[in-house]
Design a protein around this motif. Structure first.
Motif, mmCIF file in Angstrom:
data_model
loop_
_atom_site.group_PDB
_atom_site.id
_atom_site.type_symbol
_atom_site.label_atom_id
_atom_site.label_comp_id
_atom_site.label_asym_id
_atom_site.label_seq_id
_atom_site.Cartn_x
_atom_site.Cartn_y
_atom_site.Cartn_z
ATOM 1 N N ARG A 42 -5.566 -20.327 -44.807
ATOM 2 C CA ARG A 42 -5.846 -20.456 -43.377
ATOM 3 C C ARG A 42 -4.530 -20.262 -42.619
ATOM 4 N N GLU A 63 -7.358 -15.924 -43.699
ATOM 5 C CA GLU A 63 -8.319 -16.064 -42.599
ATOM 6 C C GLU A 63 -7.452 -16.488 -41.411
ATOM 7 N N THR A 65 -6.388 -17.155 -37.324
ATOM 8 C CA THR A 65 -6.787 -17.573 -35.969
ATOM 9 C C THR A 65 -5.549 -17.564 -35.087
ATOM 10 N N ARG A 89 -5.944 -27.905 -39.935
ATOM 11 C CA ARG A 89 -6.556 -27.309 -41.132
ATOM 12 C C ARG A 89 -5.735 -26.153 -41.707
ATOM 13 N N ALA A 90 -4.597 -25.823 -41.060
ATOM 14 C CA ALA A 90 -3.868 -24.603 -41.431
ATOM 15 C C ALA A 90 -3.055 -24.762 -42.720
#
Ligand SMILES: [Zn+2]
Length: 324
Positions: A42, A63, A65, A89-90
């Motif tokens: 992430r 993934e 963001t 959450r990274a």
């Protein structure tokens, strides 16, 4: 004192934010931060430019963001609960650095309480590491606005910035996920080839731009100006981060009139009444350029954003557009 700094949150607010993260995770059907599942890394980036390059190099191992979406003044980004959710959450955080994110990121990091992306850990990646910054101030004071205390952070707008960003992200991904090294290196090599071709077409388009005169709203396009020898006649802000005063505008208008043909460069966030006023008073053309990916149609990728910047400048200067 830095006027953009988010005040440290007190404990009750922090608890509320952590509860908000948990609630948001439940509402979205996501596992809570502590129970991160295996799968793609992430990656959270501050800017969409960094997200584009991270996707190019990371492929299906990541993934990605981005916290900002494309039209923000990057010195005045407002921290949101969704940012906290993403950061908590990274596995990897990619920032520009050079204090670009100082107004919103430190407070978010403190509250996200995620050791993987704490400054100093392998998951904390600054793409400005090793970059030699322009405009490093000799004295930083509140009067100067303080938004560029470490020099000019807008390296994503340098036509060579993509290369810098790619190399730092490659190193960061390899450090966090050594098993992916050969996959990342293969993808980075492919991206370097695309950059070679893109840089060649931009250089060709800009070959007659040396000495062209520009005025900028904020010091965002200094790397671009240096690359091609554009002459910056003045800035509409009085100092980085400090809006113009009527006196400053009057002085700038006189300077522009005596300079002859000048193009005004503005970003979506700064395309303001003052820009219109100065254009009206001087007859100067206004060119809106992106200050990050995603804010203007056709700028979803970093290379696409630079193509659009070069096309708009070529039109303003009356030279041939880059051949895509
Ligand atoms: Zn700036």
């Amino acid at each position: 004192m830095n006027r953009n700094k988010i005040p440290d949150m007190d404990i009750p607010r922090r608890t509320l934010l952590q509860a908000a993260i948990l609630a948001a995770c439940i509402a979205l059907g996501l596992p809570a931060p502590a129970a991160a599942a295996s799968g793609p890394l992430r990656v959270v980036t501050t800017l969409p430019d960094l997200a584009d390059v991270a996707r190019r190099i990371g492929g299906d191992r990541v993934e990605v963001t981005s916290l900002t979406k494309g039209r923000e003044n990057l010195h005045h980004v407002v921290a949101r609960p969704s940012h906290l959710v993403a950061l908590s959450r990274a596995d990897v955080l990619v920032q520009v650095g050079l204090s670009l994110e100082m107004g919103f990121l430190p407070g978010l990091l403190e509250n996200a309480n995620n050791p993987k992306i704490r400054p100093g850990s392998p998951g904390f990646v600054s793409v400005s590491v090793g970059w030699s910054a322009l405009n490093i101030p000799t004295v930083v004071s509140r009067k100067d606005g303080d938004v560029h205390p470490d020099g000019n952070p807008h390296l994503n707008l340098d036509p060579r910035g993509g290369r810098q960003i790619a190399e730092r992200i490659l190193a960061g991904l390899v450090a966090v996920d050594p098993e992916g090294q050969s996959a990342y290196e293969t993808r980075a090599a492919q991206y370097r080839k695309e950059l070679d071709a893109a840089e060649a077409r931009w250089d060709a388009a800009a070959k007659d731009w040396s000495g062209k005169k520009i005025v900028v709203y904020h010091m965002e396009y200094d790397y671009l100006a240096r690359r091609y020898g554009l002459e910056i006649v003045g800035t509409i802000e009085t100092k980085p981060g400090i809006p113009p005063t009527p006196g400053h505008i009057a002085e700038l208008v006189e300077k522009m009139k005596s300079a002859g043909s000048v193009v005004i460069l503005t970003a979506p966030w700064s395309n303001s009444g003052e820009v219109e006023q100065i254009a009206k008073a001087t007859g100067a053309q206004v060119v809106e350029l992106p200050n990050q990916c995603g804010g203007i149609a056709g700028t979803d990728t970093w290379i696409g954003m630079q193509d659009l910047m070069h096309e708009r400048l070529a039109r303003a200067f009356g030279t041939a557009a880059p051949k895509r």
